[in-house]
Design a protein around this motif. Structure first.
Motif, mmCIF file in Angstrom:
data_model
loop_
_atom_site.group_PDB
_atom_site.id
_atom_site.type_symbol
_atom_site.label_atom_id
_atom_site.label_comp_id
_atom_site.label_asym_id
_atom_site.label_seq_id
_atom_site.Cartn_x
_atom_site.Cartn_y
_atom_site.Cartn_z
ATOM 1 N N ILE A 59 0.761 -1.161 0.092
ATOM 2 C CA ILE A 59 -0.033 0.008 -0.038
ATOM 3 C C ILE A 59 0.933 1.207 -0.038
ATOM 4 N N VAL A 139 1.264 -2.338 -6.702
ATOM 5 C CA VAL A 139 0.569 -1.169 -6.248
ATOM 6 C C VAL A 139 -0.960 -1.409 -6.369
ATOM 7 N N GLY A 140 -1.420 -2.615 -6.819
ATOM 8 C CA GLY A 140 -2.977 -2.674 -6.926
ATOM 9 C C GLY A 140 -3.436 -2.091 -8.328
ATOM 10 N N SER A 163 -5.581 1.187 -3.939
ATOM 11 C CA SER A 163 -4.947 1.830 -2.679
ATOM 12 C C SER A 163 -5.473 3.256 -2.520
ATOM 13 N N GLU A 164 -5.779 3.459 -1.171
ATOM 14 C CA GLU A 164 -6.428 4.676 -0.907
ATOM 15 C C GLU A 164 -5.425 5.920 -1.055
ATOM 16 N N ARG A 165 -4.439 5.616 -0.952
ATOM 17 C CA ARG A 165 -3.268 6.773 -1.298
ATOM 18 C C ARG A 165 -3.179 7.442 -2.745
#
Length: 414
Positions: A59, A139-140, A163-165
């Protein structure tokens, strides 16, 4: 750069609704109230989440190449021929729209990133920069990763990223193929605010990709130089010499000779190539060499000397590149060239020995200084419980991968 600023995108896509559903999907996933099939996501996004969650997604920041490794990756990539096309066709408009243009290789590593300085600063905060790897297993869900996984152009907006980032980013991406082989060699991406997923973004990228692929059809001066020849030992449709199909036996001969630059005499080469050498083996070898020399005759610099047999030009192979990556300390690049699929149909003793030697060396390097993700990747590829145990020790205690990993280790040890 919020997803809520986008109203219409690919094929009339309502991004406001997509963003709302994606945020709900994150809530459900976090509370374990729904399985993946029940999440309110577009199918292309749901399948990307599924692939991403099956790997140890980091993440935080994605894996990064060192400056030297990035320079070498650019020099060795055929994408260097077409980056100027994207610089001309995409970068000026992207800069005006406060967006970024990124060109990644087939493994998802961003080799070039250019565009608005403001967008660059915001993207670098989450690791979207030159040398970073943005495939799904790193990283998804993101447009570059999904485009590489599916082979199709795609747009991903805001909360559709796993990823919420990176929920403040939007992106569109289109894969790039070698026009002669159809093999995916990279992906071009548009990243930033609302305009990154506007209705015109995908057609713009697709037009630029068509121009770039046309450029690849033109004669390349680099191919006239003997130090630019490459023997791909992992192509899905069989070995290829600088894009041209080559027989398994001829690939074996070239691979063995490339690994022995000082050359091998006839008896040594027979031992490298034949499982059970007999009196007829040397004659068979001479016949194969006659055919191989005819195959190579269309390029004046490709010559095989005799007494001893040796290559008279610089030939790079997947194996030589693997060793170079390990010698340079570029573990990520080495894992991308993992020898499990190198001439997988070959039974030649010399090829088997080269594969085994490379696999042992890579395993030791990964055990010595590999990350949890790298240990897990190689452990799964090689069904190696020791590597998986080492990965388990490195993973955070709250990692969702740990229960799956424990089950895999138990199954292997059983």
């Amino acid at each position: 750069m919020q997803a809520s600023g986008v109203t219409v995108g690919e094929a009339g896509m309502d991004w406001l609704t997509a963003a709302s559903r994606a945020r709900k999907a994150h809530e459900l996933l976090g509370s374990h109230q729904a399985d993946l099939d029940a999440l309110p996501l577009r199918s292309v996004v749901r399948e990307s989440w599924r692939r991403s969650l099956s790997s140890p997604v980091q993440i935080g920041h994605p894996p990064m190449l060192s400056d030297d490794s990035l320079r070498l990756a650019r020099e060795r990539s055929e994408l260097q021929r077409i980056w100027p096309v994207f610089e001309k066709l995409l970068v000026p408009a992207a800069s005006d729209a406060n967006l970024l243009v990124a060109l990644a290789d087939a493994q998802g590593t961003l080799l070039w990133v250019a565009g608005s300085r403001g967008a660059m600063n915001g993207a670098e905060d989450v690791g979207f920069s030159e040398g970073a790897n943005w495939r799904e297993s790193s990283v998804g869900t993101s447009a570059p990763g999904v485009a590489l996984a599916t082979g199709r152009g795609v747009q991903v907006s805001g909360a559709e990223h796993l990823s919420e980032r990176v929920h403040h980013l939007n992106c569109s991406a289109v894969p790039i193929r070698n026009p002669q082989t159809g093999r995916i060699i990279g992906v071009v991406d548009l990243t930033g605010g609302a305009d990154a997923v506007a209705v015109h973004s995908l057609p713009l990228l697709q037009a630029a990709v068509s121009a770039a692929e046309g450029q690849l059809l033109l004669p390349a001066l680099a191919m006239e130089r003997p130090d630019e020849d490459f023997l791909d030992l992992c192509a899905s449709d069989g070995p290829r010499l600088s894009g041209k199909p080559i027989s398994l036996r001829h690939a074996e001969i070239l691979t063995v000779l490339a690994a022995h630059p000082r050359g091998l005499n006839s008896a040594q080469l027979v031992e490298e190539l034949f499982e059970q050498p007999d009196g007829a083996s040397e004659g068979t070898l001479r016949s194969e060499l006659v055919r191989l020399r005819k195959f190579l005759a269309d390029s004046p610099f490709r010559r095989i000397a005799a007494r001893p047999y040796r290559l008279q030009w610089q030939l790079q192979t997947t194996l030589t590149r693997l060793w170079s990556a390990m010698e340079d300390g570029d573990l990520e690049r080495a894992l991308q060239l993992y020898p499990a699929e190198i001439l997988v149909r070959s039974q030649a003793p010399g090829i088997a020995a080269l594969r085994c030697r490379a696999q042992i060396a890579l395993r030791e390097i990964v055990l010595d200084r590999g990350s949890a993700q790298q240990l897990l990747r190689l452990g799964r590829q090689s069904a190696d419980s020791q590597l998986l145990l080492a990965s388990l020790r490195e993973l955070p205690l709250d990692s969702p991968v740990r229960p799956l990993l424990v089950a895999e280790i138990e199954a292997l040890e059983a």
